[in-house]
Scaffold this motif. Structure first.
Motif, PDB file in Angstrom:
ATOM      1  N   THR A   1       1.617  -1.798   4.461  1.00 31.62           N
ATOM      2  CA  THR A   1       1.254  -0.395   4.309  1.00 31.62           C
ATOM      3  C   THR A   1       2.333   0.544   4.823  1.00 31.62           C
ATOM      4  O   THR A   1       2.916   0.321   5.888  1.00 31.62           O
TER       5      THR A   1
ATOM      6  N   HIS B   1      -8.682  -8.674   7.089  1.00 28.30           N
ATOM      7  CA  HIS B   1      -7.367  -8.751   6.469  1.00 28.30           C
ATOM      8  C   HIS B   1      -6.285  -8.432   7.494  1.00 28.30           C
ATOM      9  O   HIS B   1      -6.548  -7.848   8.556  1.00 28.30           O
TER      10      HIS B   1
ATOM     11  N   PHE C   1      -2.115  -6.440   3.814  1.00 27.99           N
ATOM     12  CA  PHE C   1      -1.865  -5.115   3.266  1.00 27.99           C
ATOM     13  C   PHE C   1      -0.607  -4.548   3.919  1.00 27.99           C
ATOM     14  O   PHE C   1      -0.649  -4.055   5.049  1.00 27.99           O
TER      15      PHE C   1
ATOM     16  N   VAL D   1      -7.591   1.389  -2.620  1.00 29.56           N
ATOM     17  CA  VAL D   1      -7.669   0.323  -1.614  1.00 29.56           C
ATOM     18  C   VAL D   1      -9.118  -0.102  -1.407  1.00 29.56           C
ATOM     19  O   VAL D   1      -9.412  -1.302  -1.261  1.00 29.56           O
TER      20      VAL D   1
ATOM     21  N   LEU E   1     -10.580  -3.810  -1.636  1.00 37.06           N
ATOM     22  CA  LEU E   1     -11.359  -4.447  -0.573  1.00 37.06           C
ATOM     23  C   LEU E   1     -12.679  -4.994  -1.123  1.00 37.06           C
ATOM     24  O   LEU E   1     -13.112  -6.096  -0.746  1.00 37.06           O
TER      25      LEU E   1
ATOM     26  N   ARG F   1      -3.951 -14.887   4.068  1.00 38.97           N
ATOM     27  CA  ARG F   1      -3.117 -13.835   4.639  1.00 38.97           C
ATOM     28  C   ARG F   1      -1.676 -14.319   4.805  1.00 38.97           C
ATOM     29  O   ARG F   1      -1.404 -15.496   5.007  1.00 38.97           O
TER      30      ARG F   1
ATOM     31  N   LEU G   1      -3.046  -6.271   8.539  1.00 40.57           N
ATOM     32  CA  LEU G   1      -2.306  -5.043   8.290  1.00 40.57           C
ATOM     33  C   LEU G   1      -0.864  -5.276   8.717  1.00 40.57           C
ATOM     34  O   LEU G   1      -0.601  -5.766   9.823  1.00 40.57           O
TER      35      LEU G   1
ATOM     36  N   SER H   1      -4.937   1.401  13.598  1.00 38.74           N
ATOM     37  CA  SER H   1      -5.783   0.230  13.366  1.00 38.74           C
ATOM     38  C   SER H   1      -6.249  -0.474  14.626  1.00 38.74           C
ATOM     39  O   SER H   1      -7.251  -1.198  14.610  1.00 38.74           O
TER      40      SER H   1
ATOM     41  N   ARG I   1     -10.556  -0.038   8.589  1.00 39.78           N
ATOM     42  CA  ARG I   1     -11.452  -0.730   7.662  1.00 39.78           C
ATOM     43  C   ARG I   1     -10.808  -2.008   7.120  1.00 39.78           C
ATOM     44  O   ARG I   1     -11.477  -3.032   6.966  1.00 39.78           O
ATOM     45  N   ILE I   2      -9.507  -1.950   6.840  1.00 38.77           N
ATOM     46  CA  ILE I   2      -8.787  -3.141   6.383  1.00 38.77           C
ATOM     47  C   ILE I   2      -8.869  -4.244   7.430  1.00 38.77           C
ATOM     48  O   ILE I   2      -9.191  -5.406   7.132  1.00 38.77           O
TER      49      ILE I   2
ATOM     50  N   LYS J   1      -9.023 -13.395   1.913  1.00 39.29           N
ATOM     51  CA  LYS J   1      -8.339 -12.505   2.837  1.00 39.29           C
ATOM     52  C   LYS J   1      -6.898 -12.336   2.377  1.00 39.29           C
ATOM     53  O   LYS J   1      -6.314 -13.220   1.757  1.00 39.29           O
TER      54      LYS J   1
ATOM     55  N   VAL K   1       0.824  -1.199   0.000  1.00 36.34           N
ATOM     56  CA  VAL K   1       0.000   0.000   0.000  1.00 36.34           C
ATOM     57  C   VAL K   1       0.865   1.259   0.000  1.00 36.34           C
ATOM     58  O   VAL K   1       1.435   1.658   1.015  1.00 36.34           O
TER      59      VAL K   1
END
Length: 302
Positions: free
Chosen positions: A69, A89, A67, A51, A55, A281, A91, A124, A83-84, A64, A22
């Motif tokens: 980032t 998912h 990300f 993004v 999603l 993931r 992060l 997050s 939101r991710i 899944k 990301v």
């Protein structure tokens, strides 16, 4: 394009690692010599909309992903990070502002990954345990990078491209997961390569996926899954599903070709890829690969 049903091989295959690096359209290595970091805040931010499109795509396919980032992005798009995570998912960290690892000394690298980790966690509410170096820039020049990652609580890295490339690459590195530190559980999971004519070739996504026919990627991932019985690691960027992004004047022709080729074809190719294989993931892949890497090490040691 109508979303096709899951194919039989995707139901029984090895679970591969699906990942998104990301960063916004102006933060890529291809433009680092023509766009100054000090100018980033004056440019149009497009990463959030891209993004969100991704999603939606993942949600429709019920997959899944991870990300990876930039801290710079998370600092400006905090609700997007939540939101991710809320969508199920992972992060993970891509460093703070896309500086390659081999441009740091050890102290600078420690500060970079610590800064990014804190921003991502604060935004997050999730624990950040995965890391991918910008431009796969952990290599033989940076043996201390894994020590710093382990010290700061990272469980895995996906930061090595085991090929020769003009921007990056560690050709001598293993093709599959390995333990880079003696006495540590940290696992490195290189981006995918396939063997063609006895030579390693990049097969894990990015520009190679956009430029080459989809049949090559399908063949390569099948080789890794079926013949070698290992998971593939695939990555792409949000700007790659954004054909309407600004064009950068003054960029070298090679950079422009790498960055803009086949942007309109990217989203349909991704949907086909997601349908053709089983995905998950990166932290889940890391857990399985770490156990295998340890078993192989113990078998070798015995």
């Amino acid at each position: 394009m109508e979303h096709s049903p899951v194919k039989p091989e995707a139901e029984t295959a090895v679970i591969n690692g699906l990942s998104v690096d990301v960063e916004d359209w102006f933060q890529v290595g291809a433009f680092e010599n023509v766009i100054d970091r000090d100018d980033w805040d004056g440019l149009a931010l497009r990463v959030e909309d891209n993004v969100l499109r991704i999603l939606d795509m993942f949600g429709e396919a019920d997959v899944k992903a991870t990300f990876f980032t930039l801290g710079w992005v998370a600092k400006r798009h905090g609700p997007l990070m939540r939101r991710i995570v809320d969508a199920g998912h992972e992060l993970a960290s891509h460093g703070y502002d896309h500086a390659r690892v081999f441009t740091f000394d050890r102290k600078e690298f420690a500060e970079d990954i610590g800064k990014a980790q804190k921003i991502l966690e604060d935004a997050s509410g999730a624990k950040i345990t995965g890391y991918r170096a910008p431009s796969f820039s952990i290599d033989q020049r940076t043996p201390w990078a894994y020590e710093e990652l382990a010290e700061q609580g990272y469980i895995y890295s996906s930061s090595v491209a085991p090929i020769a490339h003009d921007h990056y690459g560690w050709r001598e590195a293993p093709r599959f997961a390995f333990n880079p530190l003696e006495g540590s559980d940290l696992v490195e999971i290189p981006v995918t390569t396939a063997i063609l004519g006895g030579r390693r070739v990049a097969a894990g996504g990015g520009g190679f996926f956009r430029v080459l026919p989809y049949a090559f990627s399908r063949w390569a991932i099948r080789q890794v899954n079926r013949d070698e019985e290992r998971p593939a690691v695939f990555y792409f960027h949000p700007w790659e599903v954004d054909p309407d992004q600004p064009r950068v004047p003054g960029a070298p022709i090679k950079s422009r070709l790498r960055h803009y080729t086949n942007l309109k074809k990217m989203a349909p190719k991704l949907r086909e890829l997601i349908d053709d294989f089983a995905w998950g993931r990166m932290d889940e892949v890391a857990q399985r690969e770490a156990a295998l890497a340890k078993a192989l090490h113990d078998e070798w040691a015995a």
